[in-house]
Design a protein around this motif. Structure first.
Motif, PDB file in Angstrom:
ATOM      1  N   ALA A   1       0.831  -1.205   0.000  1.00 59.84           N
ATOM      2  CA  ALA A   1       0.000   0.000   0.000  1.00 59.84           C
ATOM      3  C   ALA A   1       0.864   1.253   0.000  1.00 59.84           C
ATOM      4  O   ALA A   1       0.650   2.183  -0.785  1.00 59.84           O
ATOM      5  CB  ALA A   1      -0.929  -0.005   1.210  1.00 59.84           C
ATOM      6  N   ALA A   2       1.858   1.284   0.881  1.00 60.72           N
ATOM      7  CA  ALA A   2       2.742   2.452   0.956  1.00 60.72           C
ATOM      8  C   ALA A   2       3.601   2.574  -0.293  1.00 60.72           C
ATOM      9  O   ALA A   2       3.748   3.661  -0.864  1.00 60.72           O
ATOM     10  CB  ALA A   2       3.630   2.359   2.192  1.00 60.72           C
ATOM     11  N   ALA A   3       4.150   1.453  -0.744  1.00 66.89           N
ATOM     12  CA  ALA A   3       5.041   1.483  -1.903  1.00 66.89           C
ATOM     13  C   ALA A   3       4.343   2.003  -3.147  1.00 66.89           C
ATOM     14  O   ALA A   3       4.904   2.778  -3.918  1.00 66.89           O
ATOM     15  CB  ALA A   3       5.601   0.083  -2.159  1.00 66.89           C
ATOM     16  N   ASN A   4       3.106   1.593  -3.358  1.00 65.14           N
ATOM     17  CA  ASN A   4       2.411   1.913  -4.599  1.00 65.14           C
ATOM     18  C   ASN A   4       1.653   3.232  -4.574  1.00 65.14           C
ATOM     19  O   ASN A   4       1.468   3.853  -5.617  1.00 65.14           O
ATOM     20  CB  ASN A   4       1.452   0.771  -4.951  1.00 65.14           C
ATOM     21  N   LEU A   5       1.226   3.672  -3.420  1.00 68.75           N
ATOM     22  CA  LEU A   5       0.365   4.860  -3.354  1.00 68.75           C
ATOM     23  C   LEU A   5       1.074   6.114  -2.867  1.00 68.75           C
ATOM     24  O   LEU A   5       0.584   7.219  -3.087  1.00 68.75           O
ATOM     25  CB  LEU A   5      -0.837   4.576  -2.447  1.00 68.75           C
ATOM     26  N   ILE A   6       2.209   5.965  -2.192  1.00 68.15           N
ATOM     27  CA  ILE A   6       2.853   7.114  -1.551  1.00 68.15           C
ATOM     28  C   ILE A   6       4.104   7.525  -2.310  1.00 68.15           C
ATOM     29  O   ILE A   6       4.942   6.686  -2.660  1.00 68.15           O
ATOM     30  CB  ILE A   6       3.201   6.785  -0.087  1.00 68.15           C
ATOM     31  N   VAL A 141      -5.010   6.510  -8.459  1.00 65.12           N
ATOM     32  CA  VAL A 141      -3.909   7.240  -7.806  1.00 65.12           C
ATOM     33  C   VAL A 141      -2.579   6.600  -8.164  1.00 65.12           C
ATOM     34  O   VAL A 141      -1.600   7.290  -8.484  1.00 65.12           O
ATOM     35  CB  VAL A 141      -4.122   7.273  -6.278  1.00 65.12           C
ATOM     36  N   TRP A 142      -2.532   5.282  -8.148  1.00 67.81           N
ATOM     37  CA  TRP A 142      -1.303   4.572  -8.497  1.00 67.81           C
ATOM     38  C   TRP A 142      -0.915   4.817  -9.961  1.00 67.81           C
ATOM     39  O   TRP A 142       0.240   5.109 -10.271  1.00 67.81           O
ATOM     40  CB  TRP A 142      -1.498   3.081  -8.233  1.00 67.81           C
ATOM     41  N   LYS A 143      -1.890   4.748 -10.855  1.00 67.04           N
ATOM     42  CA  LYS A 143      -1.600   4.947 -12.280  1.00 67.04           C
ATOM     43  C   LYS A 143      -1.063   6.348 -12.561  1.00 67.04           C
ATOM     44  O   LYS A 143      -0.274   6.545 -13.490  1.00 67.04           O
ATOM     45  CB  LYS A 143      -2.878   4.717 -13.103  1.00 67.04           C
ATOM     46  N   ASN A 144      -1.486   7.317 -11.763  1.00 65.37           N
ATOM     47  CA  ASN A 144      -1.113   8.707 -12.008  1.00 65.37           C
ATOM     48  C   ASN A 144       0.081   9.182 -11.184  1.00 65.37           C
ATOM     49  O   ASN A 144       0.362  10.388 -11.145  1.00 65.37           O
ATOM     50  CB  ASN A 144      -2.315   9.623 -11.724  1.00 65.37           C
ATOM     51  N   LYS A 146       3.821  10.141 -10.157  1.00 64.88           N
ATOM     52  CA  LYS A 146       4.824  10.839 -10.961  1.00 64.88           C
ATOM     53  C   LYS A 146       6.178  10.149 -10.950  1.00 64.88           C
ATOM     54  O   LYS A 146       7.033  10.422 -11.795  1.00 64.88           O
ATOM     55  CB  LYS A 146       4.980  12.276 -10.461  1.00 64.88           C
ATOM     56  N   THR A 147       6.405   9.292  -9.977  1.00 64.45           N
ATOM     57  CA  THR A 147       7.698   8.615  -9.849  1.00 64.45           C
ATOM     58  C   THR A 147       7.501   7.102  -9.839  1.00 64.45           C
ATOM     59  O   THR A 147       6.419   6.617  -9.483  1.00 64.45           O
ATOM     60  CB  THR A 147       8.402   9.042  -8.546  1.00 64.45           C
TER      61      THR A 147
END
Length: 322
Positions: A1-6, A141-144, A146-147
């Motif tokens: 969750a943290a890796a993919n969304l934050i 959110v994950w698809k968009n 920036k990094t």
């Protein structure tokens, strides 16, 4: 969750009721989050007013909820917190490690964006699998982002093609999965489906209520300050005054019953924990209470022998559990 969304600098609110709230903050910090932690007083939950006050300060990307904190046995109601998250356009992440398949979870109805768990608790499988369900909003959110995701093996970019291929019944490779655990998971899910999730949650609630009655009859206190916030998957219990905790656990273990010591660092020597989740039955808990009683009597604790077993049995009869 943290890796993919934050991503670095994202604001995240951690709602903590014990050790695993702090653990979530440590994980988020590793991914560069600007983390705020709201810690509940010992034995209590964070109030909705405190959560909303913090959310009003603005621009939190996500908040995390520990449904049941394994260190304290505190149960949090996720639904109103998820509603607050929606109100402030914040992703909601539920740590359901000690709750999924034992406590009520309605992800879609409550509007939770992420529900995550592990295989080894109420799911009833050996440890080793991480299980996570994401909402469409979370996926957007994950698809968009920036990094790139900063964890190769946790990156949904690598897992989604595998899942799609599986659904289409064609081979695809990313990494070798623990096939033995996946077979075990399939077996456990069949058991859960046969019982029915509503019946399973009710069983956990009724066994927990009866077990707490047994503990209360021994004049032992639990960490949660009210029964409404006491978990149905695990109970955290203070050692009685005058009883050496390590001696008590040792005597219980000598009777082939394994319980856990305290985990919350500031009070870890003052309490112990007993799990009652997954395939645990009333017979198992009779054995636990019997061993606990015997150990307490051996250590000179003043009590009527059999009192917790009677209290437990009475509650089971009320609930209609055989």
């Amino acid at each position: 969750a943290a890796a993919n969304l934050i991503e670095r600098g994202d604001r995240v609110l951690v709602i903590s009721t014990g050790y695993f709230g702090q653990r979530f903050k440590d994980i988020l910090d590793r991914y560069g989050a600007n983390t705020t932690i709201l810690e509940a007083p010992l034995g209590e939950v964070v109030t909705l007013e405190a959560i909303e006050k913090e959310l009003k300060t603005g621009n939190f990307k996500a908040l995390t909820i520990t449904h049941v904190d394994t260190s304290t046995g505190i149960l949090v109601d996720p639904e109103p917190i998820a509603k607050l998250a929606q109100k402030y356009n914040t992703l909601s992440i539920l740590d359901g490690v000690c709750s999924v398949a034992g406590e009520e979870v309605n992800q879609e109805k409550w509007g939770l964006d992420i529900v995550l768990t592990a295989s080894q608790k109420a799911i009833g499988v050996p440890p080793g699998l991480a299980l996570l369900i994401a909402s469409e909003k979370a996926m957007e959110v994950w698809k968009n982002r920036k990094t790139p995701v900063g964890n190769y093996y946790a990156d949904w970019t690598n897992w989604l093609p595998i899942m799609k291929a599986y659904e289409e019944r064609r081979p695809s490779y990313f990494g070798t999965p623990p096939v033995n655990l996946i077979v075990a998971l399939e077996t456990s899910l069949k058991i859960i489906c046969k019982e029915g999730i509503l019946a399973r949650v009710k069983r956990h609630q009724e066994l927990a209520r009866a077990f707490r009655a047994g503990i209360s009859s021994l004049n032992l206190e639990i960490l949660p300050k009210t029964s409404q916030i006491a978990a149905n998957t695990l109970t955290a219990i203070y050692y009685p005054k005058g009883i050496d905790g390590s001696a008590l656990l040792s005597k219980i273990a000598s009777k082939d019953i394994i319980v856990a010591g305290g985990l919350l660092s500031k009070i870890k020597t003052t309490y112990f924990r007993i799990g009652h989740m997954g395939s645990v039955s009333s017979n198992d808990l009779f054995a636990v209470l019997g061993a606990l009683e015997h150990a307490l009597l051996e250590l000179g604790y003043n009590m009527d022998p059999g009192i917790s077993l009677q209290a437990f049995q009475k509650e089971l009869l009320k609930a209609g559990i055989k």
